[in-house]
Design a protein around this motif. Structure first.
Motif, PDB file in Angstrom:
ATOM      1  N   ALA A 141       0.832  -1.213   0.000  1.00 28.64           N
ATOM      2  CA  ALA A 141       0.000   0.000   0.000  1.00 28.64           C
ATOM      3  C   ALA A 141       0.868   1.265   0.000  1.00 28.64           C
ATOM      4  N   VAL A 142       1.969   1.229   0.734  1.00 31.89           N
ATOM      5  CA  VAL A 142       2.882   2.372   0.784  1.00 31.89           C
ATOM      6  C   VAL A 142       3.565   2.544  -0.571  1.00 31.89           C
ATOM      7  N   ALA A 143       4.077   1.453  -1.105  1.00 32.14           N
ATOM      8  CA  ALA A 143       4.751   1.519  -2.408  1.00 32.14           C
ATOM      9  C   ALA A 143       3.809   2.048  -3.478  1.00 32.14           C
ATOM     10  N   GLU A 144       2.560   1.610  -3.442  1.00 28.74           N
ATOM     11  CA  GLU A 144       1.585   2.048  -4.449  1.00 28.74           C
ATOM     12  C   GLU A 144       1.317   3.550  -4.350  1.00 28.74           C
ATOM     13  N   VAL A 145       1.149   4.053  -3.145  1.00 32.78           N
ATOM     14  CA  VAL A 145       0.881   5.485  -2.966  1.00 32.78           C
ATOM     15  C   VAL A 145       2.054   6.312  -3.481  1.00 32.78           C
ATOM     16  N   ILE A 146       3.259   5.921  -3.131  1.00 30.74           N
ATOM     17  CA  ILE A 146       4.440   6.694  -3.521  1.00 30.74           C
ATOM     18  C   ILE A 146       4.689   6.599  -5.019  1.00 30.74           C
ATOM     19  N   THR A 147       4.625   5.402  -5.577  1.00 30.22           N
ATOM     20  CA  THR A 147       4.893   5.278  -7.019  1.00 30.22           C
ATOM     21  C   THR A 147       3.818   5.980  -7.847  1.00 30.22           C
ATOM     22  N   ALA A 148       2.567   5.931  -7.398  1.00 33.76           N
ATOM     23  CA  ALA A 148       1.500   6.630  -8.127  1.00 33.76           C
ATOM     24  C   ALA A 148       1.707   8.142  -8.080  1.00 33.76           C
ATOM     25  N   ALA A 149       2.124   8.656  -6.928  1.00 37.83           N
ATOM     26  CA  ALA A 149       2.353  10.100  -6.802  1.00 37.83           C
ATOM     27  C   ALA A 149       3.516  10.546  -7.689  1.00 37.83           C
ATOM     28  N   VAL A 150       4.594   9.788  -7.688  1.00 37.14           N
ATOM     29  CA  VAL A 150       5.745  10.141  -8.523  1.00 37.14           C
ATOM     30  C   VAL A 150       5.372  10.055 -10.003  1.00 37.14           C
ATOM     31  N   ALA A 151       4.637   9.017 -10.375  1.00 36.20           N
ATOM     32  CA  ALA A 151       4.205   8.891 -11.776  1.00 36.20           C
ATOM     33  C   ALA A 151       3.313  10.065 -12.176  1.00 36.20           C
ATOM     34  N   GLU A 152       2.421  10.468 -11.294  1.00 35.35           N
ATOM     35  CA  GLU A 152       1.542  11.609 -11.575  1.00 35.35           C
ATOM     36  C   GLU A 152       2.356  12.879 -11.770  1.00 35.35           C
ATOM     37  N   TYR A 153       3.323  13.108 -10.889  1.00 33.67           N
ATOM     38  CA  TYR A 153       4.175  14.298 -11.002  1.00 33.67           C
ATOM     39  C   TYR A 153       4.960  14.260 -12.315  1.00 33.67           C
ATOM     40  N   GLU A 154       5.565  13.129 -12.597  1.00 31.57           N
ATOM     41  CA  GLU A 154       6.404  13.008 -13.797  1.00 31.57           C
ATOM     42  C   GLU A 154       5.603  13.164 -15.079  1.00 31.57           C
ATOM     43  N   THR A 155       4.388  12.623 -15.112  1.00 31.63           N
ATOM     44  CA  THR A 155       3.543  12.737 -16.295  1.00 31.63           C
ATOM     45  C   THR A 155       3.061  14.169 -16.489  1.00 31.63           C
ATOM     46  N   GLY A 156       2.770  14.843 -15.380  1.00 31.12           N
ATOM     47  CA  GLY A 156       2.411  16.259 -15.421  1.00 31.12           C
ATOM     48  C   GLY A 156       1.082  16.574 -16.072  1.00 31.12           C
ATOM     49  N   GLU A 157       0.148  15.626 -16.052  1.00 33.73           N
ATOM     50  CA  GLU A 157      -1.110  15.823 -16.768  1.00 33.73           C
ATOM     51  C   GLU A 157      -2.270  16.281 -15.893  1.00 33.73           C
ATOM     52  N   THR A 158      -2.228  16.017 -14.591  1.00 37.12           N
ATOM     53  CA  THR A 158      -3.329  16.442 -13.721  1.00 37.12           C
ATOM     54  C   THR A 158      -3.099  17.880 -13.273  1.00 37.12           C
ATOM     55  N   LEU A 159      -4.168  18.536 -12.843  1.00 32.78           N
ATOM     56  CA  LEU A 159      -4.030  19.888 -12.307  1.00 32.78           C
ATOM     57  C   LEU A 159      -3.066  19.885 -11.122  1.00 32.78           C
ATOM     58  N   GLU A 160      -3.157  18.852 -10.291  1.00 34.33           N
ATOM     59  CA  GLU A 160      -2.275  18.771  -9.120  1.00 34.33           C
ATOM     60  C   GLU A 160      -0.811  18.677  -9.538  1.00 34.33           C
ATOM     61  N   ALA A 161      -0.520  17.921 -10.571  1.00 35.02           N
ATOM     62  CA  ALA A 161       0.863  17.808 -11.045  1.00 35.02           C
ATOM     63  C   ALA A 161       1.344  19.122 -11.649  1.00 35.02           C
ATOM     64  N   VAL A 162       0.498  19.798 -12.393  1.00 29.59           N
ATOM     65  CA  VAL A 162       0.867  21.102 -12.960  1.00 29.59           C
ATOM     66  C   VAL A 162       1.170  22.089 -11.835  1.00 29.59           C
ATOM     67  N   VAL A 163       0.325  22.112 -10.825  1.00 27.52           N
ATOM     68  CA  VAL A 163       0.528  23.011  -9.688  1.00 27.52           C
ATOM     69  C   VAL A 163       1.804  22.637  -8.928  1.00 27.52           C
ATOM     70  N   ALA A 164       2.042  21.340  -8.728  1.00 27.06           N
ATOM     71  CA  ALA A 164       3.253  20.899  -8.022  1.00 27.06           C
ATOM     72  C   ALA A 164       4.505  21.294  -8.794  1.00 27.06           C
ATOM     73  N   ARG A 165       4.476  21.156 -10.105  1.00 26.81           N
ATOM     74  CA  ARG A 165       5.628  21.557 -10.926  1.00 26.81           C
ATOM     75  C   ARG A 165       5.835  23.069 -10.842  1.00 26.81           C
ATOM     76  N   ASP A 166       4.742  23.833 -10.840  1.00 26.36           N
ATOM     77  CA  ASP A 166       4.852  25.275 -10.669  1.00 26.36           C
ATOM     78  C   ASP A 166       5.450  25.606  -9.301  1.00 26.36           C
ATOM     79  N   ALA A 167       5.046  24.866  -8.275  1.00 26.39           N
ATOM     80  CA  ALA A 167       5.586  25.098  -6.936  1.00 26.39           C
ATOM     81  C   ALA A 167       7.095  24.872  -6.916  1.00 26.39           C
ATOM     82  N   ASP A 168       7.555  23.838  -7.604  1.00 28.29           N
ATOM     83  CA  ASP A 168       8.991  23.554  -7.692  1.00 28.29           C
ATOM     84  C   ASP A 168       9.732  24.722  -8.352  1.00 28.29           C
ATOM     85  N   LYS A 169       9.212  25.190  -9.466  1.00 30.74           N
ATOM     86  CA  LYS A 169       9.859  26.302 -10.181  1.00 30.74           C
ATOM     87  C   LYS A 169       9.777  27.590  -9.379  1.00 30.74           C
TER      88      LYS A 169
END
Length: 193
Positions: free
Chosen positions: A108-136
């Motif tokens: 369950a832990v591995a799934e949560v972390i890998t899904a979050a990283v995949a979401e960030y890397e793909t950059g397609e959800t609003l949350e990922a876009v916002v997270a990438r903006d936060a990084d920059k």
């Protein structure tokens, strides 16, 4: 697998993430920063900025904060490769590094972390876009702070970070950072009596 094995696997990832508290963000050395902030310090403020941007953009603040916390955890294994070095080096994809990092965690832990990283890397959800903006935006804010500390060679970080921003809220915050004073909050006139 036993509960003890799962706990040991989870703790292994926690210990590994602790390395980020000691690992410096290396790109700042090119600007002349002798002791740049650590990856963990960067990730903390990125998560804070991400939470705020999420509220401003109508995204899920908790999800964005999680993406921000995890966005650089791979750097325990591949380090913080400076932008110029990426011209010459090829690192494993962050999703692959993360999969190795959490391989011994409870599923369950591995799934949560890998899904979050995949979401960030793909950059397609609003949350990922916002997270990438936060990084920059965090990089831009750090550059502004270094400039106020007398480091003059930070404009390229400001320019590239600002150019990468996607959301209107991040662009507004960048403008405020560029016209603001990092220590203005210390002013007695801003404190309540």
């Amino acid at each position: 697998m036993s509960d003890d094995h799962d706990a040991a696997g989870a703790m292994s990832f926690i210990f590994e993430a602790g390395v980020l508290k000691r690992a410096a963000r290396t790109g700042w050395w090119f600007a002349g920063v002798k002791q740049p902030e650590t990856i963990a310090e960067h990730s903390f403020r990125t998560a804070l900025i991400g939470m705020m941007l999420a509220a401003m953009e109508g995204a899920d603040p908790g999800r964005v904060s999680m993406l921000c916390v995890l966005h650089d955890t791979q750097e325990t294994r591949i380090t913080d490769i400076p932008h110029i070095a990426k011209r010459y080096l090829t690192a494993a994809p962050n999703a692959a590094v993360t999969a190795d990092q959490v391989a011994d965690c409870p599923p369950a832990v591995a799934e949560v972390i890998t899904a979050a990283v995949a979401e960030y890397e793909t950059g397609e959800t609003l949350e990922a876009v916002v997270a990438r903006d936060a990084d920059k935006l965090e990089c831009l804010v750090q550059a502004v702070e270094y400039r106020h500390q007398g480091i003059d060679n930070v404009q390229r970080w400001i320019d590239s970070s600002r150019a990468a921003l996607k959301t209107a809220s991040a662009r507004r915050l960048a403008g405020a950072a560029l016209s603001g004073q990092p220590l203005a909050w210390l002013s007695p006139s801003r404190q309540s009596e």
